[in-house]
Each structure stands twice: as structure tokens, then as C-alpha cells.
Design a protein around this motif. Sequence first.
Motif, PDB file in Angstrom:
ATOM      1  N   MET A   4       2.413  22.300   4.055  1.00 23.73           N
ATOM      2  CA  MET A   4       3.820  21.931   4.304  1.00 23.73           C
ATOM      3  C   MET A   4       4.217  20.688   3.505  1.00 23.73           C
ATOM      4  O   MET A   4       5.015  20.727   2.600  1.00 23.73           O
ATOM      5  CB  MET A   4       4.001  21.654   5.801  1.00 23.73           C
ATOM      6  N   LYS A   5       3.629  19.551   3.817  1.00 20.91           N
ATOM      7  CA  LYS A   5       3.966  18.309   3.106  1.00 20.91           C
ATOM      8  C   LYS A   5       2.992  18.109   1.955  1.00 20.91           C
ATOM      9  O   LYS A   5       1.849  18.568   2.008  1.00 20.91           O
ATOM     10  CB  LYS A   5       3.850  17.089   4.028  1.00 20.91           C
ATOM     11  N   LYS A   6       3.463  17.451   0.969  1.00 21.41           N
ATOM     12  CA  LYS A   6       2.619  17.213  -0.183  1.00 21.41           C
ATOM     13  C   LYS A   6       1.769  15.959   0.019  1.00 21.41           C
ATOM     14  O   LYS A   6       2.255  14.855  -0.121  1.00 21.41           O
ATOM     15  CB  LYS A   6       3.468  17.051  -1.443  1.00 21.41           C
ATOM     16  N   ALA A   7       0.553  16.181   0.352  1.00 22.66           N
ATOM     17  CA  ALA A   7      -0.373  15.060   0.491  1.00 22.66           C
ATOM     18  C   ALA A   7      -1.097  14.895  -0.828  1.00 22.66           C
ATOM     19  O   ALA A   7      -2.260  14.542  -0.893  1.00 22.66           O
ATOM     20  CB  ALA A   7      -1.371  15.312   1.607  1.00 22.66           C
ATOM     21  N   VAL A   8      -0.369  15.197  -1.878  1.00 22.75           N
ATOM     22  CA  VAL A   8      -0.957  15.186  -3.213  1.00 22.75           C
ATOM     23  C   VAL A   8      -0.974  13.787  -3.787  1.00 22.75           C
ATOM     24  O   VAL A   8       0.069  13.187  -3.965  1.00 22.75           O
ATOM     25  CB  VAL A   8      -0.135  16.076  -4.159  1.00 22.75           C
ATOM     26  N   PRO A   9      -2.141  13.268  -4.070  1.00 27.49           N
ATOM     27  CA  PRO A   9      -2.169  11.988  -4.763  1.00 27.49           C
ATOM     28  C   PRO A   9      -1.557  12.158  -6.146  1.00 27.49           C
ATOM     29  O   PRO A   9      -1.957  13.036  -6.899  1.00 27.49           O
ATOM     30  CB  PRO A   9      -3.671  11.664  -4.847  1.00 27.49           C
ATOM     31  N   ARG A  10      -0.551  11.325  -6.447  1.00 27.53           N
ATOM     32  CA  ARG A  10       0.045  11.424  -7.785  1.00 27.53           C
ATOM     33  C   ARG A  10      -1.042  11.143  -8.802  1.00 27.53           C
ATOM     34  O   ARG A  10      -1.806  10.190  -8.648  1.00 27.53           O
ATOM     35  CB  ARG A  10       1.164  10.413  -7.973  1.00 27.53           C
ATOM     36  N   PRO A  11      -1.123  11.937  -9.812  1.00 29.54           N
ATOM     37  CA  PRO A  11      -2.181  11.753 -10.798  1.00 29.54           C
ATOM     38  C   PRO A  11      -2.026  10.402 -11.484  1.00 29.54           C
ATOM     39  O   PRO A  11      -0.917   9.917 -11.680  1.00 29.54           O
ATOM     40  CB  PRO A  11      -1.943  12.903 -11.785  1.00 29.54           C
ATOM     41  N   GLN A  12      -3.115   9.793 -11.795  1.00 28.21           N
ATOM     42  CA  GLN A  12      -3.103   8.578 -12.608  1.00 28.21           C
ATOM     43  C   GLN A  12      -2.473   7.397 -11.886  1.00 28.21           C
ATOM     44  O   GLN A  12      -2.122   6.415 -12.502  1.00 28.21           O
ATOM     45  CB  GLN A  12      -2.343   8.798 -13.926  1.00 28.21           C
ATOM     46  N   ARG A  13      -2.287   7.515 -10.609  1.00 29.40           N
ATOM     47  CA  ARG A  13      -1.605   6.426  -9.923  1.00 29.40           C
ATOM     48  C   ARG A  13      -2.613   5.506  -9.257  1.00 29.40           C
ATOM     49  O   ARG A  13      -3.436   5.956  -8.477  1.00 29.40           O
ATOM     50  CB  ARG A  13      -0.682   7.018  -8.864  1.00 29.40           C
ATOM     51  N   ASP A  14      -2.505   4.234  -9.534  1.00 27.92           N
ATOM     52  CA  ASP A  14      -3.365   3.283  -8.842  1.00 27.92           C
ATOM     53  C   ASP A  14      -2.611   2.732  -7.645  1.00 27.92           C
ATOM     54  O   ASP A  14      -1.864   1.771  -7.728  1.00 27.92           O
ATOM     55  CB  ASP A  14      -3.769   2.159  -9.791  1.00 27.92           C
ATOM     56  N   THR A  15      -2.827   3.384  -6.520  1.00 30.11           N
ATOM     57  CA  THR A  15      -2.062   3.032  -5.331  1.00 30.11           C
ATOM     58  C   THR A  15      -2.318   1.597  -4.886  1.00 30.11           C
ATOM     59  O   THR A  15      -1.399   0.899  -4.456  1.00 30.11           O
ATOM     60  CB  THR A  15      -2.394   4.001  -4.196  1.00 30.11           C
ATOM     61  N   ALA A  16      -3.564   1.182  -4.975  1.00 31.54           N
ATOM     62  CA  ALA A  16      -3.884  -0.177  -4.534  1.00 31.54           C
ATOM     63  C   ALA A  16      -3.046  -1.196  -5.307  1.00 31.54           C
ATOM     64  O   ALA A  16      -2.475  -2.124  -4.730  1.00 31.54           O
ATOM     65  CB  ALA A  16      -5.376  -0.456  -4.730  1.00 31.54           C
ATOM     66  N   ARG A  17      -2.964  -1.000  -6.602  1.00 29.51           N
ATOM     67  CA  ARG A  17      -2.185  -1.916  -7.410  1.00 29.51           C
ATOM     68  C   ARG A  17      -0.693  -1.855  -7.077  1.00 29.51           C
ATOM     69  O   ARG A  17       0.002  -2.864  -7.040  1.00 29.51           O
ATOM     70  CB  ARG A  17      -2.414  -1.597  -8.897  1.00 29.51           C
ATOM     71  N   ALA A  18      -0.229  -0.631  -6.835  1.00 28.67           N
ATOM     72  CA  ALA A  18       1.185  -0.472  -6.487  1.00 28.67           C
ATOM     73  C   ALA A  18       1.521  -1.201  -5.182  1.00 28.67           C
ATOM     74  O   ALA A  18       2.583  -1.806  -5.044  1.00 28.67           O
ATOM     75  CB  ALA A  18       1.528   1.015  -6.370  1.00 28.67           C
ATOM     76  N   ILE A  19       0.603  -1.143  -4.237  1.00 31.50           N
ATOM     77  CA  ILE A  19       0.810  -1.848  -2.966  1.00 31.50           C
ATOM     78  C   ILE A  19       0.866  -3.347  -3.219  1.00 31.50           C
ATOM     79  O   ILE A  19       1.753  -4.046  -2.714  1.00 31.50           O
ATOM     80  CB  ILE A  19      -0.328  -1.516  -1.972  1.00 31.50           C
ATOM     81  N   ALA A  34       5.538   0.440   2.104  1.00 38.65           N
ATOM     82  CA  ALA A  34       5.195   1.853   1.953  1.00 38.65           C
ATOM     83  C   ALA A  34       6.296   2.595   1.199  1.00 38.65           C
ATOM     84  O   ALA A  34       6.020   3.403   0.307  1.00 38.65           O
ATOM     85  CB  ALA A  34       4.965   2.475   3.331  1.00 38.65           C
ATOM     86  N   ASP A  35       7.549   2.316   1.544  1.00 35.28           N
ATOM     87  CA  ASP A  35       8.665   2.954   0.847  1.00 35.28           C
ATOM     88  C   ASP A  35       8.625   2.659  -0.648  1.00 35.28           C
ATOM     89  O   ASP A  35       8.806   3.539  -1.479  1.00 35.28           O
ATOM     90  CB  ASP A  35      10.000   2.477   1.420  1.00 35.28           C
ATOM     91  N   ALA A  36       8.407   1.383  -0.968  1.00 36.17           N
ATOM     92  CA  ALA A  36       8.404   0.988  -2.378  1.00 36.17           C
ATOM     93  C   ALA A  36       7.287   1.693  -3.141  1.00 36.17           C
ATOM     94  O   ALA A  36       7.440   2.031  -4.315  1.00 36.17           O
ATOM     95  CB  ALA A  36       8.252  -0.531  -2.491  1.00 36.17           C
ATOM     96  N   VAL A  37       6.181   1.934  -2.457  1.00 37.77           N
ATOM     97  CA  VAL A  37       5.053   2.590  -3.103  1.00 37.77           C
ATOM     98  C   VAL A  37       5.274   4.105  -3.144  1.00 37.77           C
ATOM     99  O   VAL A  37       4.754   4.800  -4.011  1.00 37.77           O
ATOM    100  CB  VAL A  37       3.740   2.246  -2.360  1.00 37.77           C
TER     101      VAL A  37
END
Lengths: 202, 202
Positions: B1-16, B38-41
Motif C-alpha cells: 500500500m504505502k511506499k516504504a521504499v528507501p529513495r535510492p542514493q539518499r543519505d537519510t542520516a545526513r538529511a536529518i 521528518a517533514d523536511a526529510v
Amino acid sequence: MKKAVPRPQRDTARAIYDAAVDLFHEQGYRATNLRQIADAVGVQVGSLYNYMSSKERLLFEIMRGVMTDLVQGATAELDGVDDPLERVHRFMDHSIRFHGHRQKEVFIGNTELRSLSPARRRAIVELRDRYQALLVDALTDAAEAGQVAVADVRVTAYAGLAICSHAATWYREGGRLDLDEVARCLAQSFAPLARPVADRVS
Amino acid sequence: MKKAVPRPQRDTARAIYDAAVDLFHEQGYRATNLRQIADAVGVQVGSLYNYMSSKERLLFEIMRGVMTDLVQGATAELDGVDDPLERVHRFMDHSIRFHGHRQKEVFIGNTELRSLSPARRRAIVELRDRYQALLVDALTDAAEAGQVAVADVRVTAYAGLAICSHAATWYREGGRLDLDEVARCLAQSFAPLARPVADRVS
DNA sequence: GCGGCAAACGAACGCTCGTTAGTATCCGAG
DNA sequence: CTCGGATACTAACGAGCGTTCGTTTGCCGC
């Protein structure tokens, strides 16, 4: 059952103001809750609303009060002084002393702008701008009169303002130096007011 | 149903980290909530906890990172420089530039000390003290060498530090002056570094 | 192809906070 | 003595917040 007795001779409004200044200074506006203020006053939370309309309004009153006094004090200090460099000196001296005497309120004023609604923030910013303009103008005159050599008046003024407002964060009454000494030393650290040091090496 | 897909090439830690720096700088730590980060990320709140252990810890990482870089950068800048007055100059120049380049983080570092637990606060204060000691020491040496005349070394140092840290609050990249000009002008506004103005009146 | 792990989701909990409402008590004016 | 206004109290509401948890999804090595 409960003692809803107003303590005789007590100015609750003033007590709330003072407690808020202390707590906002110590912890910040957001980190301070009304129950802490009520405790410090010796009253229940709800009772605060006999004296204020909202928490943010209370913050605003504090900031407006201190900024108004700062602008008026500095303006009065410069009144009738013609020599531009002397005006710069008077401004710095008065500012440093003011930041020492009312350090908590000034600190709140410099720190909590973000916590105000846009309209209230605008009112405070306008006072701040009037205050800063006093130094910028005096410095401009001094530069034009050849009393000081500055690369950029505005940036130099920011340096002077920084020296003053920073004093509110570290000065402690009863510390190693009294306010007179601090004011003299800080003012001399601002280049336009530094005494020419004849014996300076290079 | 929902996309729990990690965006490719995304460094989430850095984005946070980056989103937190932006928001803490804009609104303050207390006024920022994790849902905004969370919204910004582009992520749900709960997901943040895959990358951090607590909100306060996130703040601490930001502060420790910038303060460590500041201390190391200043130390490296002074390395091998023997002349005391030149050390003062290097310190100020580096500090002003650093405060311009990393203004958001430095601003958070100067502002949010109160938001840390005692233990974490102590760690940051220790870094800050090491940084400040660099200027105090250089200034002490310069005074002893007769290169500058200051009424009180410590207070004069506070003035210099004030000039640097204040720059983080008003400097804007792409403004009227570039960082080189700002650094030069601010450094000259600090009395020990002011060029002797031969033609100064009085 | 399958099992496992990293990463994301959605929902909820438990607490705190600003604010409001209704009630009680005291004091001073008439 | 009595009435009314200040002033205080108790209690509660409703929203927001940090954090936790069980579940789901997709990628990668075997």
C-alpha cells in the motif's frame, strides 16, 4: 478550606514580571512553563491570568519595556553632545552599563525575538533598529570628520554592538571587576575608541 | 500500500542532520518538533529513530561537531606562528570566517547550551573554553611583549570573541560585503588589531 | 526463490502545557 | 451590615510533543 487570601502588601503583577524575567533568562521562554512562574510567585497557575492575557504577551511586555528604556536612555545620553567621537563614546559607555544593570532583560530581548508573533516581533525590531542607528549615525559622522578610519561603518558598528550585548551574557555583579572597570575596558576594546598607543610596537 | 521504499542514493542520516540545523537555527531547539524535521526529510516521525537515539542527542551532535571543528581549525591556524600579535590576528580572522561559513551551526552552539543536559553541556563548555583560551593566551603574550596596551586581558578577549560570534547572527552570504571584507573590517574593529591611525584627530 | 536485514510506515501512549471556567474568600464602599 | 469587585483556588479541556512498537516493504546474498 483553602486560603484564597491575598497576601497583604504584595504586588502580584510585579512578582509575576520578576519571576518571568528570572526564568526566561535562566531557561528560555519555550522551556519555561507557567506553572514554574506561578510557583515562584506563590500562586496557582490560573491566577496568573488575573494579571496577564497570555504567556507570549508577558514576554512581549518584558522585551518592550527593556528596549524602550534602552533607546530612551541612549538617546538622553547623547542629547546635547556634538562631537561625533564623543557621541560614540557615550553610546558605548551607556550601553555597556545598561547591559550590565539589566542583563537578564536585555539577554531575553536579544534571544527571544523568534518567540514573538510577527506583529510583536516587528515592534521590537523597530526599537532595536532605532537603538542601533544611534551608533551607526555617530560613527558615520566621526568617520566623515576624519576622527576615525573605518573600512565600513555599518560592520564596525556591528562590532561595537556585539561588544555591548555580549556583556550581558558574561558580566556578573560582584565579580572580579566592577561595572565601571568593565565599561572602560570594553569601550577601549572597540577600535574607534581605543586610545592611540604611542609606544605600540609596529 | 504505502511506499516504504528507501529513495535510492539518499543519505537519510545526513538529511536529518541538515534539516535539524536549518530548523534549530530558524526556530530554536525547543520550538522545533520532530515532525517538522521528518517533514523536511520526507519521512515519518518514527523513522527518525532509525538514525538517532533522542532529540537532545541530535542537538548535541550538531553542537559537538561544530565546536570541535572550531577548536581544531583555530588551533591549526595558530600552529607555528610565534609573534603574539600575529596570533591574535590569525585567531580573529579564522574565527570570523568560520562564523560566516558555518553560521547556523555556530549560532545553535552559542544559543542552545541551555537545552542540553548537564553532562552534555559540560562537554560543550569545555570545548568552548579551549577555544576562548587560545585568544586569551595570545592576548596575554601580546600584552606582556608590549605589543598592545589593554586594561584587562580577559575582558578585552571577551570583546574580541563577541565580535566573532555576533557575526554569525547578521552576516549573510551574498550580502553587500563578502566574507573577506567583513573579516578584515571586523578584525580592525578590535582594538588590539586596529591599525594605528596616524592622522587621527586627537 | 528464499530468508534476513535495513529502513520506512502508521498508530498509539503518556505526559506536559497554555488556557478557560466556575467557585470561594476577603476587603472596602455605601 | 451588606453588596460587589478583586483576587485567588480547583479542576478540567484539548492540543501538541517525544518516544515506542508492531508491521510492512524491498533489496541482497545464498
